[in-house]
Design a protein around this motif. Structure first.
Motif, PDB file in Angstrom:
ATOM      1  N   UNK A   1      -5.790  32.258  20.400  1.00 51.68           N
ATOM      2  CA  UNK A   1      -5.066  31.264  21.180  1.00 51.68           C
ATOM      3  C   UNK A   1      -5.473  31.329  22.651  1.00 51.68           C
ATOM      4  N   UNK A   2      -5.366  30.226  23.322  1.00 49.90           N
ATOM      5  CA  UNK A   2      -5.681  30.166  24.746  1.00 49.90           C
ATOM      6  C   UNK A   2      -4.463  30.636  25.528  1.00 49.90           C
ATOM      7  N   UNK A   3      -4.681  31.547  26.501  1.00 48.97           N
ATOM      8  CA  UNK A   3      -3.530  32.019  27.259  1.00 48.97           C
ATOM      9  C   UNK A   3      -3.004  30.925  28.175  1.00 48.97           C
ATOM     10  N   UNK A   4      -1.719  30.957  28.467  1.00 50.27           N
ATOM     11  CA  UNK A   4      -1.145  29.955  29.362  1.00 50.27           C
ATOM     12  C   UNK A   4      -1.793  30.044  30.745  1.00 50.27           C
TER      13      UNK A   4
ATOM     14  N   UNK B   1      -5.569  39.247  33.918  1.00 46.88           N
ATOM     15  CA  UNK B   1      -5.114  39.020  32.542  1.00 46.88           C
ATOM     16  C   UNK B   1      -6.233  38.562  31.636  1.00 46.88           C
ATOM     17  N   UNK B   2      -7.082  37.699  32.100  1.00 46.14           N
ATOM     18  CA  UNK B   2      -8.160  37.189  31.258  1.00 46.14           C
ATOM     19  C   UNK B   2      -9.044  38.332  30.764  1.00 46.14           C
ATOM     20  N   UNK B   3      -9.424  39.239  31.663  1.00 46.58           N
ATOM     21  CA  UNK B   3     -10.253  40.379  31.269  1.00 46.58           C
ATOM     22  C   UNK B   3      -9.482  41.310  30.336  1.00 46.58           C
ATOM     23  N   UNK B   4      -8.219  41.536  30.623  1.00 47.38           N
ATOM     24  CA  UNK B   4      -7.386  42.393  29.774  1.00 47.38           C
ATOM     25  C   UNK B   4      -7.262  41.783  28.386  1.00 47.38           C
ATOM     26  N   UNK B   5      -7.036  40.485  28.352  1.00 47.06           N
ATOM     27  CA  UNK B   5      -6.898  39.777  27.075  1.00 47.06           C
ATOM     28  C   UNK B   5      -8.180  39.890  26.262  1.00 47.06           C
ATOM     29  N   UNK B   6      -9.321  39.722  26.900  1.00 50.16           N
ATOM     30  CA  UNK B   6     -10.602  39.840  26.196  1.00 50.16           C
ATOM     31  C   UNK B   6     -10.759  41.231  25.591  1.00 50.16           C
ATOM     32  N   UNK B   7     -10.383  42.242  26.353  1.00 46.62           N
ATOM     33  CA  UNK B   7     -10.480  43.606  25.838  1.00 46.62           C
ATOM     34  C   UNK B   7      -9.546  43.809  24.642  1.00 46.62           C
ATOM     35  N   UNK B   8      -8.338  43.248  24.719  1.00 46.14           N
ATOM     36  CA  UNK B   8      -7.390  43.375  23.614  1.00 46.14           C
ATOM     37  C   UNK B   8      -7.911  42.672  22.365  1.00 46.14           C
ATOM     38  N   UNK B   9      -8.504  41.491  22.544  1.00 47.97           N
ATOM     39  CA  UNK B   9      -9.020  40.735  21.401  1.00 47.97           C
ATOM     40  C   UNK B   9     -10.244  41.416  20.783  1.00 47.97           C
TER      41      UNK B   9
END
Length: 185
Positions: A9-12, A22-30
């Motif tokens: 999903x695309x983050x808000x 957040x974008x970098x953190x999200x990429x690492x989580x995914x």
């Protein structure tokens, strides 16, 4: 069982704007890989004992080397002990059989549990699944080495009870492996 591919999903936009990281953190989580556990089987007691002995000698040599960093003989003895330990470990690795297991995706694991409901007797004993039917399926599904259900059943039926239990524990254990720390931030 085939895992279906899902799109991320695309983050808000507000969340990204509020936290540039957040974008970098999200990429690492995914991109996180599911946990992997290894079960090593070795029938060569001499090779295992050789590693234990070499490890003890290396630890003692390290204590002596650390005690006096200028003592050339102690430093050389430690280097030799490290080399002997590496050689013993390589010999042990050569006669060992490593089996690797990876955690299944949560939905896949839950589906397997649902497919292997406990018998009435097992349910009365508090079991949430039928270990007799789920065991070989879970071993095969989580094996990174290509263990088949038939192979898994053979191992469970013919290995010593403690070894069969270790195989089962590894396949179940990787499903419960935690790599998170809920400490203070």
């Amino acid at each position: 069982m085939t895992a279906r591919k899902t799109t991320a999903p695309t983050p808000p936009a507000a969340a990204v704007a509020a936290d540039a990281h957040w974008s970098a953190t999200r990429e690492r989580l995914m991109a996180r890989a599911r946990p992997v556990l290894k079960l090593t089987i070795c029938d060569d007691d001499e090779a295992k004992q050789a590693v234990a002995n070499a490890r003890y000698v290396e630890q003692q040599a390290k204590i002596e080397a650390d005690r006096d960093p200028k003592d050339a003989a102690a430093q050389a003895a430690h280097r030799n002990a490290v080399a002997a330990l590496e050689e013993a470990q390589a010999a042990l690795d050569a006669v060992s059989i490593p089996l690797r297991f990876q955690a299944l995706e949560r939905k896949t694991y839950k589906a397997l549990l649902a497919e292997h409901r406990p018998t009435e007797e097992q349910a009365d004993d508090g079991y949430e699944f039928n270990i007799d039917t789920l065991g070989p399926v879970l071993i095969a599904a989580s094996s990174l080495d290509g263990i088949t259900e038939e192979d898994a059943q053979t191992y469970l039926d013919t290995w010593a009870p403690s070894e069969a239990q270790a195989l089962l524990n590894t396949a179940f254990g990787v499903q419960r492996e935690e790599r998170m720390d809920l400490g203070k931030g």
